[in-house]
Design a protein around this motif. Structure first.
Motif, PDB file in Angstrom:
ATOM      1  N   ASP A  42       0.817  -1.220   0.000  1.00  0.00           N
ATOM      2  CA  ASP A  42       0.000   0.000   0.000  1.00  0.00           C
ATOM      3  C   ASP A  42       0.847   1.266   0.000  1.00  0.00           C
ATOM      4  N   ALA A  43       2.176   1.122   0.162  1.00  0.00           N
ATOM      5  CA  ALA A  43       3.067   2.284   0.108  1.00  0.00           C
ATOM      6  C   ALA A  43       3.536   2.586  -1.316  1.00  0.00           C
ATOM      7  N   MET A  44       3.201   1.734  -2.266  1.00  0.00           N
ATOM      8  CA  MET A  44       3.629   1.959  -3.652  1.00  0.00           C
ATOM      9  C   MET A  44       2.913   3.159  -4.256  1.00  0.00           C
ATOM     10  N   THR A  45       3.613   3.857  -5.113  1.00  0.00           N
ATOM     11  CA  THR A  45       2.995   4.988  -5.804  1.00  0.00           C
ATOM     12  C   THR A  45       1.944   4.468  -6.777  1.00  0.00           C
ATOM     13  N   LYS A  46       1.038   5.353  -7.188  1.00  0.00           N
ATOM     14  CA  LYS A  46      -0.007   4.958  -8.139  1.00  0.00           C
ATOM     15  C   LYS A  46       0.605   4.525  -9.464  1.00  0.00           C
ATOM     16  N   ASP A  47       1.625   5.248  -9.930  1.00  0.00           N
ATOM     17  CA  ASP A  47       2.267   4.868 -11.187  1.00  0.00           C
ATOM     18  C   ASP A  47       2.874   3.472 -11.098  1.00  0.00           C
ATOM     19  N   ALA A  48       3.506   3.180  -9.955  1.00  0.00           N
ATOM     20  CA  ALA A  48       4.102   1.859  -9.758  1.00  0.00           C
ATOM     21  C   ALA A  48       3.025   0.780  -9.740  1.00  0.00           C
ATOM     22  N   GLN A  49       1.873   1.084  -9.155  1.00  0.00           N
ATOM     23  CA  GLN A  49       0.793   0.106  -9.105  1.00  0.00           C
ATOM     24  C   GLN A  49       0.227  -0.183 -10.496  1.00  0.00           C
ATOM     25  N   PHE A  50       0.111   0.855 -11.317  1.00  0.00           N
ATOM     26  CA  PHE A  50      -0.373   0.630 -12.687  1.00  0.00           C
ATOM     27  C   PHE A  50       0.626  -0.204 -13.491  1.00  0.00           C
ATOM     28  N   ALA A  51       1.914   0.063 -13.268  1.00  0.00           N
ATOM     29  CA  ALA A  51       2.938  -0.738 -13.942  1.00  0.00           C
ATOM     30  C   ALA A  51       2.914  -2.181 -13.436  1.00  0.00           C
ATOM     31  N   LEU A  52       2.694  -2.352 -12.133  1.00  0.00           N
ATOM     32  CA  LEU A  52       2.629  -3.690 -11.548  1.00  0.00           C
ATOM     33  C   LEU A  52       1.450  -4.472 -12.111  1.00  0.00           C
ATOM     34  N   ARG A  53       0.338  -3.795 -12.317  1.00  0.00           N
ATOM     35  CA  ARG A  53      -0.831  -4.471 -12.901  1.00  0.00           C
ATOM     36  C   ARG A  53      -0.486  -5.119 -14.230  1.00  0.00           C
ATOM     37  N   ARG A  54       0.262  -4.411 -15.057  1.00  0.00           N
ATOM     38  CA  ARG A  54       0.637  -4.927 -16.373  1.00  0.00           C
ATOM     39  C   ARG A  54       1.623  -6.098 -16.243  1.00  0.00           C
ATOM     40  N   VAL A  55       2.559  -5.989 -15.296  1.00  0.00           N
ATOM     41  CA  VAL A  55       3.531  -7.075 -15.096  1.00  0.00           C
ATOM     42  C   VAL A  55       2.822  -8.332 -14.601  1.00  0.00           C
TER      43      VAL A  55
END
Length: 362
Positions: free
Chosen positions: A148-161
């Motif tokens: 939950d500490a990840m940035t929003k941009d990182a979370q969107f990138a993680l979704r794709r990975v």
């Protein structure tokens, strides 16, 4: 090495006693070290799924999914110290045995929280070939603690990975506040909520540690540990170890003294003053005990709030008091003046007492 990556292989008989430490995140302690310097939260961390003290329904569900080669992406959320990380690490030991350091990428997202980590470390790990166990290839595991500490941009990138490497990698996300994760990440995971541990589970685990460490803990000390930890096993073990370092016998008074919390008898005395003494007398006496015992006003307010739930009074007066004390606690969290907030606390009880007198006169 297999050319394609298919299903997960369960390695039940791996050597679980000599697992190297991963490069990232928390240290994985696989056998209780003999060193006295090691924190007890690591020394007594569960080493297998059977050792996890609570949430047996969740643990058994995850175990069945893993054993049936049907492990999904996982999202474990809930308050600290409830067994989320321990459950995933125990699962990883069961799956990979002595190959865990090759098959698991463990990151603490509060440190490695940006989009570069997702694009480099996580994607590089997920895209590489898995180590084969026999004729089959096993899926790898990415463990993201405090996701939950990840940035929003990182979370969107993680979704794709997550989407791209599902065939070769499973993702286990751990967080305290699930609402800070974007819906697109949440929807790709099977969610499990870890509630605060109940008193029975905490007591049982504490007794195990007390016996192993040969500690002198009377019944009132054990109850104090359970009361102060509020369902957080990590906090309970830290308090136990800290008090042991400061005192030979781990009594209720020693525990409260070590943690700086007001004793229950002090809270009863303060509540008596608030309900019966004048404003000036209450202010003087509470200020004196606060100074003499080194108590924080925020702790006094929190404990008095709990005490209000136990005494008999009309529901409307109780709600009024609790709301006012919640406001005081909030203002104290913003570093407002202690003296002013103590005055507000006494004034709230003065109004409540007037309401009680008025109700009794009717």
């Amino acid at each position: 090495m297999a050319d394609t990556i298919s299903v997960m292989d369960i390695d039940d008989e791996g050597d679980n006693n000599h697992i190297p430490k991963p490069d990232n995140g928390k240290n994985v302690v696989v056998s209780p070290p003999e060193s006295k310097a090691i924190p007890w939260v690591e020394k007594y961390r569960p080493q297998s799924l059977d050792d996890v003290a609570a949430h047996r329904d969740i643990v058994e569900t995850i175990d069945r999914l893993a054993s049936g080669n049907r492990l999904p992406h996982l999202l474990l959320y809930g308050p600290p110290g409830t067994g989320k990380t321990s459950t995933i690490l125990a699962l990883a030991r069961k799956l990979y045995g002595n190959q865990m350091h090759n098959m698991v990428l463990e990151l603490n997202a509060s440190d490695d929280r940006g989009i570069d980590v997702v694009r480099q470390q996580i994607q590089d790990f997920a895209s590489t070939q898995s180590i084969s166990f026999g004729a089959k290839a096993s899926v790898k595991l990415v463990l993201l603690d405090e996701a939950d500490a990840m940035t929003k941009d990182a979370q969107f990138a993680l979704r794709r990975v997550i989407e791209k490497y599902t065939k070769s990698t499973r993702f286990a996300l751990i967080c305290n506040n699930v609402n800070k994760l974007i819906p697109a990440v949440q929807s790709r995971c099977t969610r499990f909520r870890f509630a605060p541990l109940d008193a029975v589970n905490i007591t049982e685990r504490l007794k195990h540690v007390i016996k192993a460490e040969m500690l002198d803990v009377p019944e009132n000390g054990l109850k104090a540990l359970v009361r102060l930890c509020n369902g957080d096993m990590r906090k309970a073990l830290n308090i136990l170890q800290s008090t042991h370092m400061a005192s030979q016998q781990i009594t209720e008074e020693a525990i409260y003294l070590c943690t700086g919390n007001p004793l229950p008898k002090d809270i009863e005395q303060i509540s008596y003053w608030l309900l019966n003494e004048s404003f000036a007398t209450s202010y003087k006496k509470i200020s004196e005990i606060k100074t003499r015992k080194g108590l924080a006003l925020v702790d006094i307010v929190r404990e008095v709030t709990m005490f209000v739930f136990k005494i008999k009074m009309p529901a409307d007066v109780r709600i009024l008091l609790i709301n006012e004390m919640a406001d005081i606690e909030y203002r104290l969290s913003l570093a407002c003046n202690d003296k002013l907030q103590l005055g507000s606390l006494i004034a709230a009880f003065t109004r409540a007492r007037a309401s009680l007198v008025a109700a009794a006169a009717k």
